[in-house]
Design an enzyme around this catalytic site. Structure first.
Site, PDB file in Angstrom:
ATOM      1  N   ASN A   1       0.205   4.526   0.067  1.00  0.00           N
ATOM      2  CA  ASN A   1      -0.129   5.489   1.111  1.00  0.00           C
ATOM      3  C   ASN A   1       0.232   4.942   2.485  1.00  0.00           C
ATOM      4  OD1 ASN A   1      -1.331   7.704  -0.390  1.00  0.00           O
ATOM      5  ND2 ASN A   1      -3.002   6.300  -0.860  1.00  0.00           N
TER       6      ASN A   1
ATOM      7  N   GLY B   1      -2.173   2.490  -6.770  1.00  0.00           N
ATOM      8  CA  GLY B   1      -3.061   2.779  -7.891  1.00  0.00           C
ATOM      9  C   GLY B   1      -2.613   3.983  -8.705  1.00  0.00           C
TER      10      GLY B   1
ATOM     11  N   CYS C   1      -5.324   5.729  -3.422  1.00  0.00           N
ATOM     12  CA  CYS C   1      -4.620   4.450  -3.482  1.00  0.00           C
ATOM     13  C   CYS C   1      -3.246   4.720  -4.076  1.00  0.00           C
ATOM     14  CB  CYS C   1      -5.387   3.443  -4.342  1.00  0.00           C
ATOM     15  SG  CYS C   1      -4.517   1.867  -4.585  1.00  0.00           S
TER      16      CYS C   1
ATOM     17  N   GLU D   1     -10.892  -0.586  -4.876  1.00  0.00           N
ATOM     18  CA  GLU D   1      -9.851  -1.464  -4.348  1.00  0.00           C
ATOM     19  C   GLU D   1     -10.440  -2.818  -3.965  1.00  0.00           C
ATOM     20  OE1 GLU D   1      -6.524  -0.196  -1.979  1.00  0.00           O
ATOM     21  OE2 GLU D   1      -7.445   1.785  -1.759  1.00  0.00           O
TER      22      GLU D   1
ATOM     23  N   CYS E   1       0.872  -1.177   0.000  1.00  0.00           N
ATOM     24  CA  CYS E   1       0.000   0.000   0.000  1.00  0.00           C
ATOM     25  C   CYS E   1       0.904   1.221   0.000  1.00  0.00           C
ATOM     26  CB  CYS E   1      -0.917   0.005   1.215  1.00  0.00           C
ATOM     27  SG  CYS E   1      -1.891   1.529   1.380  1.00  0.00           S
TER      28      CYS E   1
END
Length: 282
Positions: free
Chosen positions: A76, A226, A223, A214, A74
């Site tokens: 973030n 993303g 995201c 997601e 992830c």
């Protein structure tokens, strides 16, 4: 019942509950993620991230989606892990290494008034080979594959940044009913491990606008992997240029990503602590 101490953090609104396993014990983090993620009966988040000791880095990130499924990466979240590590004395330096399921991530932090405000992450090389993403496509680069969802044809470009993504360039993304169409992309037959789906408008060669569905969490307002996948896809399709930073506007703010000639992706963005607390976990 046992009490679990946590810290709520977010990167451009992609919010997770963070648990410091240097201090806490958590026997079933997958179940705990389901409990804490509930926005009515829990803390409310896109999932749970554990910050754990590592033998090969300053700390290790273990992440779970809101449905309890484990995620590999992830963008973030890893920025927030670096912030937590610096702010809480796990790693008191401005270059922090975080172990993840998709490799060790090097993170440069920007400190303001003694706390981390921004972080820049080398997200590693984008994975473009169809079977490695994974998809059922055998192509070395999966660009503009046609799929049909609810009677409408879409062209998808697929990229993995540790998590699998399919990117769709379209118009009027604010009008899309992601609650309706998102699950069909997530569970489409060509994506054996499910997939994250980005719907993207091209503003200009340095600016993109994105919404994301997601896997395991539904629509989120940001995201990190993303936005990285989106910039890679935009370069592959000729909308953006390699080695040039691109602003990706998401509902939680903006992230700034660069697809390097080396194949690596650099992501820059904020990391924010919201509050700390305790929750009872059965």
């Amino acid at each position: 019942m046992s009490k679990l101490r946590f810290t709520k953090m977010h990167g451009t609104g992609n919010d997770y509950v963070y648990v410091d396993l240097f201090k806490e014990k958590l026997e079933d983090p997958a179940k705990a993620s389901i409990i804490v993620s509930d926005r009515h009966f829990g803390v409310g988040s896109d999932g749970l991230i554990c910050i754990a000791p590592s033998d090969v880095a300053d700390c290790r990130m273990i992440m779970f989606n809101a449905d309890g499924s484990e995620g590999a990466m992830c963008g973030n979240g890893v920025r927030c892990v670096a912030k937590y590590a610096y702010d809480h004395g796990i790693a008191t330096k401005e270059n922090i290494k975080v172990e993840t399921l998709s490799g060790i991530k090097d993170i440069d932090v920007t400190v303001e008034n003694g706390k981390v405000a921004y972080a820049t992450v080398n997200m590693g090389k984008a994975i473009l080979n169809g079977p490695d993403i994974p998809t059922t496509y055998k192509d070395e680069v999966v660009v503009d594959k046609k799929i049909e969802v609810l009677g409408k044809e879409y062209e998808v470009t697929c990229v993995s940044m540790g998590n699998p993504h399919c990117v769709i360039f379209t118009e009027n993304i604010d009008d899309l009913d992601l609650e309706k169409i998102g699950p069909f992309f997530e569970n489409y037959e060509a994506f054996p491990n499910r997939i994250n789906t980005e719907f993207v408008e091209v503003i200009d060669e340095n600016t993109l606008k994105m919404r994301v569905w997601e896997r395991g969490s539904g629509e989120t307002i940001s995201c990190g992997t993303g936005t990285c996948a989106t910039v890679v896809a935009a370069v592959l399709k000729g909308f953006c240029k390699r080695d040039s930073e691109v602003e990706v506007q998401i509902r939680g703010g903006s992230l700034f990503d660069t697809y390097l000639s080396s194949g690596e992706v650099i992501m820059r963005g904020p990391a924010t602590e919201v509050f700390t607390g305790e929750i009872e976990i059965d």
